[in-house]
Scaffold this motif. Structure first.
Motif, PDB file in Angstrom:
ATOM      1  N   SER A  63       0.817  -1.212   0.000  1.00  0.00           N
ATOM      2  CA  SER A  63       0.000   0.000   0.000  1.00  0.00           C
ATOM      3  C   SER A  63       0.849   1.258   0.000  1.00  0.00           C
ATOM      4  N   ILE A  64       0.573   2.132  -0.951  1.00  0.00           N
ATOM      5  CA  ILE A  64       1.092   3.494  -0.924  1.00  0.00           C
ATOM      6  C   ILE A  64      -0.022   4.327  -0.305  1.00  0.00           C
ATOM      7  N   PHE A  65       0.162   4.667   0.956  1.00  0.00           N
ATOM      8  CA  PHE A  65      -0.887   5.331   1.740  1.00  0.00           C
ATOM      9  C   PHE A  65      -0.412   6.712   2.155  1.00  0.00           C
ATOM     10  N   LEU A  66      -1.265   7.702   2.011  1.00  0.00           N
ATOM     11  CA  LEU A  66      -0.905   9.072   2.377  1.00  0.00           C
ATOM     12  C   LEU A  66      -1.797   9.564   3.501  1.00  0.00           C
ATOM     13  N   GLU A  67      -1.171  10.039   4.573  1.00  0.00           N
ATOM     14  CA  GLU A  67      -1.939  10.744   5.605  1.00  0.00           C
ATOM     15  C   GLU A  67      -2.635  11.922   4.929  1.00  0.00           C
ATOM     16  N   THR A  68      -3.789  12.318   5.487  1.00  0.00           N
ATOM     17  CA  THR A  68      -4.589  13.347   4.816  1.00  0.00           C
ATOM     18  C   THR A  68      -3.801  14.634   4.567  1.00  0.00           C
ATOM     19  N   GLN A  69      -2.996  15.053   5.539  1.00  0.00           N
ATOM     20  CA  GLN A  69      -2.261  16.318   5.315  1.00  0.00           C
ATOM     21  C   GLN A  69      -1.226  16.190   4.201  1.00  0.00           C
ATOM     22  N   TRP A  70      -0.629  14.994   4.038  1.00  0.00           N
ATOM     23  CA  TRP A  70       0.323  14.819   2.925  1.00  0.00           C
ATOM     24  C   TRP A  70      -0.441  14.805   1.594  1.00  0.00           C
ATOM     25  N   ALA A  71      -1.604  14.123   1.607  1.00  0.00           N
ATOM     26  CA  ALA A  71      -2.390  14.016   0.377  1.00  0.00           C
ATOM     27  C   ALA A  71      -2.796  15.409  -0.092  1.00  0.00           C
ATOM     28  N   GLU A  72      -3.111  16.276   0.873  1.00  0.00           N
ATOM     29  CA  GLU A  72      -3.547  17.626   0.491  1.00  0.00           C
ATOM     30  C   GLU A  72      -2.371  18.492   0.071  1.00  0.00           C
ATOM     31  N   MET A  73      -1.207  18.220   0.659  1.00  0.00           N
ATOM     32  CA  MET A  73      -0.043  19.077   0.407  1.00  0.00           C
ATOM     33  C   MET A  73       0.638  18.745  -0.916  1.00  0.00           C
ATOM     34  N   ASN A  74       0.962  17.474  -1.110  1.00  0.00           N
ATOM     35  CA  ASN A  74       1.747  17.091  -2.291  1.00  0.00           C
ATOM     36  C   ASN A  74       1.615  15.578  -2.497  1.00  0.00           C
ATOM     37  N   ALA A  75       0.437  15.162  -2.956  1.00  0.00           N
ATOM     38  CA  ALA A  75       0.155  13.724  -3.039  1.00  0.00           C
ATOM     39  C   ALA A  75       1.117  13.009  -3.993  1.00  0.00           C
ATOM     40  N   VAL A  76       1.398  13.622  -5.141  1.00  0.00           N
ATOM     41  CA  VAL A  76       2.296  12.972  -6.108  1.00  0.00           C
ATOM     42  C   VAL A  76       3.684  12.799  -5.497  1.00  0.00           C
ATOM     43  N   GLY A  77       4.161  13.845  -4.853  1.00  0.00           N
ATOM     44  CA  GLY A  77       5.508  13.804  -4.271  1.00  0.00           C
ATOM     45  C   GLY A  77       5.637  12.747  -3.188  1.00  0.00           C
ATOM     46  N   TYR A  78       4.663  12.697  -2.289  1.00  0.00           N
ATOM     47  CA  TYR A  78       4.759  11.708  -1.210  1.00  0.00           C
ATOM     48  C   TYR A  78       4.552  10.279  -1.714  1.00  0.00           C
ATOM     49  N   ALA A  79       3.672  10.116  -2.709  1.00  0.00           N
ATOM     50  CA  ALA A  79       3.510   8.772  -3.292  1.00  0.00           C
ATOM     51  C   ALA A  79       4.831   8.315  -3.908  1.00  0.00           C
ATOM     52  N   MET A  80       5.489   9.226  -4.620  1.00  0.00           N
ATOM     53  CA  MET A  80       6.771   8.864  -5.234  1.00  0.00           C
ATOM     54  C   MET A  80       7.824   8.559  -4.176  1.00  0.00           C
ATOM     55  N   GLU A  81       7.787   9.299  -3.071  1.00  0.00           N
ATOM     56  CA  GLU A  81       8.758   9.043  -2.010  1.00  0.00           C
ATOM     57  C   GLU A  81       8.566   7.634  -1.438  1.00  0.00           C
ATOM     58  N   GLU A  82       7.293   7.240  -1.205  1.00  0.00           N
ATOM     59  CA  GLU A  82       7.044   5.897  -0.667  1.00  0.00           C
ATOM     60  C   GLU A  82       7.443   4.817  -1.670  1.00  0.00           C
ATOM     61  N   MET A  83       7.148   5.058  -2.950  1.00  0.00           N
ATOM     62  CA  MET A  83       7.541   4.067  -3.960  1.00  0.00           C
ATOM     63  C   MET A  83       9.069   3.964  -4.037  1.00  0.00           C
ATOM     64  N   ASP A  84       9.728   5.101  -3.928  1.00  0.00           N
ATOM     65  CA  ASP A  84      11.190   5.104  -3.958  1.00  0.00           C
ATOM     66  C   ASP A  84      11.751   4.328  -2.760  1.00  0.00           C
ATOM     67  N   ASP A  85      11.087   4.440  -1.600  1.00  0.00           N
ATOM     68  CA  ASP A  85      11.497   3.661  -0.428  1.00  0.00           C
ATOM     69  C   ASP A  85      11.405   2.155  -0.718  1.00  0.00           C
ATOM     70  N   VAL A  86      10.317   1.755  -1.409  1.00  0.00           N
ATOM     71  CA  VAL A  86      10.150   0.327  -1.739  1.00  0.00           C
ATOM     72  C   VAL A  86      11.268  -0.119  -2.690  1.00  0.00           C
ATOM     73  N   PHE A  87      11.549   0.686  -3.699  1.00  0.00           N
ATOM     74  CA  PHE A  87      12.643   0.329  -4.622  1.00  0.00           C
ATOM     75  C   PHE A  87      13.973   0.235  -3.876  1.00  0.00           C
ATOM     76  N   ALA A  88      14.174   1.139  -2.904  1.00  0.00           N
ATOM     77  CA  ALA A  88      15.440   1.126  -2.150  1.00  0.00           C
ATOM     78  C   ALA A  88      15.568  -0.158  -1.320  1.00  0.00           C
TER      79      ALA A  88
END
Ligand SMILES: [Zn+2]
Length: 337
Positions: A63-88
């Motif tokens: 699951s790529i899950f965003l807390e509501t404040q992250w989703a409102e602030m920069n959903a694309v950026g935080y989703a990419m950060e979580e995906m990048d963590d998985v790749f790492a």
């Protein structure tokens, strides 16, 4: 360096795990880095690679899950950060944790005794009205999408844990999202959507639909669970339901207490099987996203449940379907690869 995969049962492919929200690979400062390493055995949380291998957990929709404040602030950026963590994590794992995009890759990971991680978005917050992000995330490995978490998006409304959300179904954009997911080969997930959205989505989708992590409302009347009419409709559509191990979705009293008997867990699986057959039920534990029953505890505890299935006389074919076959059947049909 890692334990061998437990082969006592067919590998479990789990419909929903939240471990990446607890395991920050980068130290970007926000959200704060978590101390847990997904590749080292830990006392905390529910999933890490050693415990997964010990429990015969062969993979999951990550699951790529965003807390509501992250989703409102920069959903694309935080989703990419979580995906990048998985790749790492995958990069550091010497091939024992793999990002998979096809059913063949998932099966190859099972074969190799590696963990197969497939990206899912728990809420389409990173997707805008143009839907252009969807194609890009698809290329990065996105294969399952829930139009919303338990809040609203421009596509749909979730079931509220508390307070109120609109009771209406898919928006016009939500209908476009469904057809674009059908076209690209992304499986749609109805686990957090409200009932009106559930019925709209099933009517709109030309492909099977899944509930990645929901349980049975006839046993535990929680708003997040599915009633018998919904279970029958999902089965008719060719989908499957991942039974959620969150204690409040399992317990008839919907409380958080972790003293949930093994037979209560099994009763959710058997209710679906009695209603629609064993081709429409799977695991959807919600590991690292909810309180787990003491009798299972974490990923290493999955054989406790599987041994109970076996004790009740489940055939090898049924075990295979419930452990991974049902999710992989839907994946093969929708992904086309
Ligand atoms: Zn969830």
């Amino acid at each position: 360096m890692y334990p061998e995969m437990n082969r006592e049962f067919p590998p479990v492919f789990d419909g929903h795990e939240d471990f990446i929200t607890q395991v920050k690979e980068k130290k970007a400062g926000f959200p704060p880095p978590a101390p847990r390493d997904l590749l080292a055995e830990s006392e905390t949380g529910h999933v890490d690679l050693p415990r997964a291998l010990k429990g015969g957990l062969g993979g999951c929709f990550t699951s790529i899950f965003l807390e509501t404040q992250w989703a409102e602030m920069n959903a694309v950026g935080y989703a990419m950060e979580e995906m990048d963590d998985v790749f790492a994590v995958a990069d550091r794992s010497e091939g024992r944790f793999r990002v998979c995009r096809t059913v063949a890759e998932v099966r190859a990971a099972f074969e190799a005794g590696a963990f197969a991680s497939v990206f899912m978005f728990e809420g389409a917050d990173p997707i805008s009205w143009s839907l252009k992000e969807l194609r890009v995330f698809y290329e990065a490995g996105l294969r399952v999408l829930a139009p919303t978490w338990s809040r609203s998006t421009i596509f749909a409304h979730g079931v509220a844990f508390s307070g109120h959300l609109p009771q209406t179904g898919l928006t016009d954009l939500g209908r476009k999202l469904v057809s674009e997911c059908n076209r690209l080969g992304i499986v749609l997930d109805v686990s957090h959507i409200n009932p009106a959205g559930f019925w709209d989505l099933l009517a709109e989708s030309k492909k099977p639909v899944i509930a990645t992590h929901s349980s049975v409302k006839a046993i535990s009347p929680h708003v997040r669970n599915l009633d018998d009419e919904q279970i029958k409709a999902l089965a008719k559509k060719g989908g499957t339901i991942g039974i959620n191990f969150a204690t409040m979705f399992l317990r008839p009293d919907m409380q958080r207490g972790t003293d949930v008997p093994l037979e209560t867990i099994v009763s959710h699986f058997e209710h679906v099987i009695d209603l629609v057959g064993d081709e429409h039920v799977s695991f959807g534990t919600d590991f690292d996203g909810a309180d787990m029953p003491d009798c299972v505890k974490d990923a290493a505890g999955l054989p406790v449940v599987l041994r109970e299935f076996k004790r009740r006389g489940w055939s090898d074919a049924r075990l295979e379907r419930v452990c991974n076959g049902n999710f992989l059947r839907v994946a093969a049909e929708v992904w086309g690869c």
